[in-house]
Design an enzyme around this catalytic site. Structure first.
Site, mmCIF file in Angstrom:
data_model
loop_
_atom_site.group_PDB
_atom_site.id
_atom_site.type_symbol
_atom_site.label_atom_id
_atom_site.label_comp_id
_atom_site.label_asym_id
_atom_site.label_seq_id
_atom_site.Cartn_x
_atom_site.Cartn_y
_atom_site.Cartn_z
ATOM 1 N N GLY A 96 52.929 40.664 44.313
ATOM 2 C CA GLY A 96 54.328 40.382 43.723
ATOM 3 C C GLY A 96 54.529 38.856 43.574
ATOM 4 O O GLY A 96 54.697 38.203 42.483
ATOM 5 N N GLU A 118 52.183 47.164 45.878
ATOM 6 C CA GLU A 118 52.254 46.885 47.175
ATOM 7 C C GLU A 118 53.665 47.082 47.724
ATOM 8 O O GLU A 118 53.941 46.478 48.839
ATOM 9 C CB GLU A 118 51.800 45.430 47.494
ATOM 10 C CG GLU A 118 50.290 45.164 47.294
ATOM 11 C CD GLU A 118 49.861 43.973 47.658
ATOM 12 O OE1 GLU A 118 50.694 42.841 47.916
ATOM 13 O OE2 GLU A 118 48.486 43.860 47.627
ATOM 14 N N THR A 170 40.427 43.658 33.674
ATOM 15 C CA THR A 170 39.862 42.230 34.212
ATOM 16 C C THR A 170 38.492 42.512 34.788
ATOM 17 O O THR A 170 38.299 43.118 35.776
ATOM 18 C CB THR A 170 40.655 41.573 34.842
ATOM 19 O OG1 THR A 170 41.082 42.431 36.159
ATOM 20 C CG2 THR A 170 41.821 41.292 34.289
ATOM 21 N N MET A 171 37.429 41.700 34.584
ATOM 22 C CA MET A 171 36.050 41.866 35.098
ATOM 23 C C MET A 171 35.392 40.535 35.644
ATOM 24 O O MET A 171 34.385 40.426 35.731
ATOM 25 C CB MET A 171 35.194 42.490 33.786
ATOM 26 C CG MET A 171 35.682 43.901 33.268
ATOM 27 S SD MET A 171 34.836 44.373 31.980
ATOM 28 C CE MET A 171 34.983 43.276 30.905
ATOM 29 N N GLU A 195 33.031 38.280 34.143
ATOM 30 C CA GLU A 195 32.421 38.973 32.856
ATOM 31 C C GLU A 195 33.433 39.035 31.925
ATOM 32 O O GLU A 195 33.524 39.623 30.521
ATOM 33 C CB GLU A 195 32.141 40.642 33.069
ATOM 34 C CG GLU A 195 30.830 40.824 34.056
ATOM 35 C CD GLU A 195 29.773 40.086 33.380
ATOM 36 O OE1 GLU A 195 29.575 40.252 32.024
ATOM 37 O OE2 GLU A 195 29.093 39.264 34.100
ATOM 38 N N GLY A 196 34.785 38.509 32.283
ATOM 39 C CA GLY A 196 35.906 38.313 31.377
ATOM 40 C C GLY A 196 36.860 39.547 31.334
ATOM 41 O O GLY A 196 37.188 40.254 32.389
ATOM 42 N N ASP A 214 37.302 30.189 45.273
ATOM 43 C CA ASP A 214 37.953 31.390 45.895
ATOM 44 C C ASP A 214 38.664 32.222 44.815
ATOM 45 O O ASP A 214 39.218 31.815 44.227
ATOM 46 C CB ASP A 214 39.214 30.688 46.975
ATOM 47 C CG ASP A 214 39.875 31.789 47.580
ATOM 48 O OD1 ASP A 214 39.779 32.856 47.650
ATOM 49 O OD2 ASP A 214 40.652 31.161 48.550
ATOM 50 N N ALA A 255 43.767 35.717 44.084
ATOM 51 C CA ALA A 255 44.819 35.562 43.246
ATOM 52 C C ALA A 255 44.576 35.348 41.824
ATOM 53 O O ALA A 255 45.304 35.051 40.750
ATOM 54 C CB ALA A 255 45.948 34.365 43.693
ATOM 55 N N ALA A 256 43.357 35.379 41.592
ATOM 56 C CA ALA A 256 42.821 35.085 40.272
ATOM 57 C C ALA A 256 43.250 36.081 39.137
ATOM 58 O O ALA A 256 43.916 35.903 38.176
ATOM 59 C CB ALA A 256 41.449 35.080 40.139
ATOM 60 N N GLY A 257 43.357 37.563 39.619
ATOM 61 C CA GLY A 257 43.875 38.428 38.842
ATOM 62 C C GLY A 257 45.247 38.227 38.717
ATOM 63 O O GLY A 257 45.872 38.604 37.696
ATOM 64 N N ASP A 258 45.980 38.039 39.868
ATOM 65 C CA ASP A 258 47.409 37.741 39.872
ATOM 66 C C ASP A 258 47.775 36.646 38.999
ATOM 67 O O ASP A 258 48.971 36.908 38.092
ATOM 68 C CB ASP A 258 48.048 37.477 41.130
ATOM 69 C CG ASP A 258 47.747 38.655 42.175
ATOM 70 O OD1 ASP A 258 47.722 39.657 41.848
ATOM 71 O OD2 ASP A 258 47.541 38.175 43.376
ATOM 72 N N ARG A 300 39.948 27.001 42.829
ATOM 73 C CA ARG A 300 40.937 26.369 43.865
ATOM 74 C C ARG A 300 40.896 27.163 45.142
ATOM 75 O O ARG A 300 40.871 28.372 45.023
ATOM 76 C CB ARG A 300 42.253 25.916 43.319
ATOM 77 C CG ARG A 300 42.150 25.070 42.168
ATOM 78 C CD ARG A 300 43.699 25.035 41.430
ATOM 79 N NE ARG A 300 43.651 24.081 40.521
ATOM 80 C CZ ARG A 300 44.527 23.696 39.767
ATOM 81 N NH1 ARG A 300 45.750 24.750 39.880
ATOM 82 N NH2 ARG A 300 44.846 23.002 38.683
#
Ligand code: RIB
Length: 312
Positions: free
Chosen positions: A43, A144, A224-225, A228-229, A251, A254-257, A290
């Site tokens: 969140g 969550e 989201t993959m 693979e984009g 790392d 949080a890339a998806g977030d 990052r």
């Protein structure tokens, strides 16, 4: 980009991150190269990403009355958030025990703590502050906080004509009735496999899965993959595949977030859908390069600079 208003009701966690050479298999002990504490929670991460991408964001959530809770509140304030709608609950704050391997891939064990104590009464109390919620155009949710809160919020948003963007992470208790009420569903391969009961090993299978979910009545589905984009499909039958940027993976936490928060912010502007996807993909690429969760999320200006200086 004009200021728009997004309401995020979701988790706030302290991430205890151990960097390891390789993840442990069951029964194995591995040595951490080092361990760090980072402010996280899907969140809070998504709220931060939307705000850093140019949106005006209000967040509702909960922390414990422990020292961790105090430091999480401080991080949110330093990040520019008003914490007026973050409740303090007796007990521990949410924690995520994360290991990140040499390839930057993470494994997460979540301990809900105060996130599980948030109640519908807390939401109603927050909503009574009409000034804070005036002009909300989008609701952004993850999975969550307790399920009944998400159900309540999705129904309320629908009644008020507010679009809901939902990230079903973790993918528990997701029903077709609930999916039907969403405007946008953004999920990863594990989550789409859990919801559709399909194995996703190929692009064709991914395409079939997003189409199956859209057929339930979700206006936009984005899968989201990682490297693979992503794959976007909407109710008008529009399918868009967006390639990931090639960046060094430090790392993936949080890339998806970041993708979700940046996409949500961009969706409240007049950007075309391809542009929204490209913007979110670029923001996520910067996060991947990052360390940490909230700390790794880029400002809009950084994403814009990255887009103008990087070949796609
Ligand atoms: O998506 C990453 C987040 O998941 C982490 O920050 C952790 O807190 C968990 O909620």
């Amino acid at each position: 980009m004009s200021l728009i208003s997004i309401l995020v009701a979701g988790s706030i966690n302290m991430d205890i991150v151990s960097y390891v050479y390789k993840h442990a298999v069951p029964g194995e002990t591995v040595q951490a190269l080092r361990t760090e504490h980072h402010a996280g929670g899907k969140g809070a991460n998504q709220a931060m990403a939307a705000m850093r991408s140019g949106a005006s964001v209000t967040m509702i959530g909960a922390v414990g009355n422990d020292a961790t809770g105090k430091s999480l509140l401080q991080e949110l304030q330093q990040g520019g958030f008003s914490t007026g709608h973050i409740c303090e609950k007796v007990g521990l704050s949410g924690m995520a025990f994360i290991t990140v391997d040499k390839a930057g891939e993470n494994q997460i064990v979540l301990s809900s703590g105060a996130n599980a104590e948030l109640t519908i009464q807390d939401l109603e109390m927050a909503f009574s502050d009409t000034a804070a919620f005036h002009g909300v155009r989008m609701l952004l949710l993850q999975n969550e906080i307790p399920w009944e809160l998400n159900a309540y919020l999705i129904q309320t948003a629908r009644r008020l004509g507010i679009n809901t963007v939902f990230n079903p992470a973790p993918a528990l208790n997701i029903t077709p009735e609930m999916l039907r009420q969403l405007n946008t569903l953004i999920l990863n391969e594990t989550e789409i496999a859990a919801i559709t009961n399909r194995q996703i090993d190929s692009y064709v299978q991914a395409e079939e899965a997003v189409k199956e979910i859209a057929a339930l009545g979700v206006n936009e589905v984005i899968l989201t993959m990682g490297g693979e984009g992503s794959l976007y499909y909407n109710g008008e039958g529009r399918l868009i595949r967006t390639k990931a940027f090639s960046v060094p993976t430090v790392d993936t936490t949080a890339a998806g977030d970041t993708f979700i928060g940046a996409f949500a912010a961009a969706s409240c502007t007049d950007m075309e859908v391809e542009e929204r996807l490209r913007f979110a993909t670029a923001a996520a690429a910067l996060t991947v390069s990052r360390q940490g969760a909230q700390i790794s999320i880029p400002l809009r200006s950084e994403t814009v600079d990255f887009l103008s200086s990087t070949a796609f």
